[in-house]
Scaffold this motif. Sequence first.
Motif, short mmCIF file in Angstrom:
data_model
loop_
_atom_site.label_atom_id
_atom_site.label_comp_id
_atom_site.label_asym_id
_atom_site.label_seq_id
_atom_site.Cartn_x
_atom_site.Cartn_y
_atom_site.Cartn_z
N ASP A 1 -3.15 5.67 -1.46
CA ASP A 1 -4.18 4.74 -1.91
C ASP A 1 -5.54 5.16 -1.35
OD1 ASP A 1 -2.17 3.30 -3.10
OD2 ASP A 1 -2.21 1.64 -1.66
N LEU B 1 0.84 -1.19 0.00
CA LEU B 1 0.00 0.00 0.00
C LEU B 1 0.88 1.25 0.00
CD1 LEU B 1 -0.03 1.28 3.18
CD2 LEU B 1 -1.26 -0.85 3.52
N VAL C 1 -6.44 3.05 1.80
CA VAL C 1 -5.48 2.89 2.89
C VAL C 1 -6.15 3.22 4.23
CG1 VAL C 1 -4.48 5.23 2.81
CG2 VAL C 1 -3.10 3.33 3.65
#
Length: 135
Positions: free
Chosen positions: A76, A72, A79
């Motif tokens: 993102d 990640l 996230v």
Amino acid sequence: MRLHEVLSALADSLVADLDADACAVSRVIGDVLILVAECVPSGATLQLGQGYLVPDFPQTAEALATGIPRALTVDDADVDDGEARILRELAYRSLLMLPLELNGSTWGLIEVYRTETRPFSEDEIRRAAELTRKR
């Protein structure tokens, strides 16, 4: 070779092979992650002075529960806020998490970090998983 030396060598290898900036190896004890080895070429540390409660970090918990690596970045859309907060505190923007198995069960977690927002590729994730299985 002692366990700490093996884990430190693994962290060093992952940083070098994945063009990363740091790596932490933590032991899972119940719901807590405790840092046991690290590689931070800049001379800094990933130790913030406490263990981490796995349930506070859903993406970490998922990686540990499923055994599937998770990559990640702080940018993102999905996230987790907790993951992003810790990454920012440590001054990193990308993370690869790999469960570390020993004798068929999850022993710990490996976290590989980058300071730039450059996601880990599928090839890099495969390579990291192969390196962790060789130890």
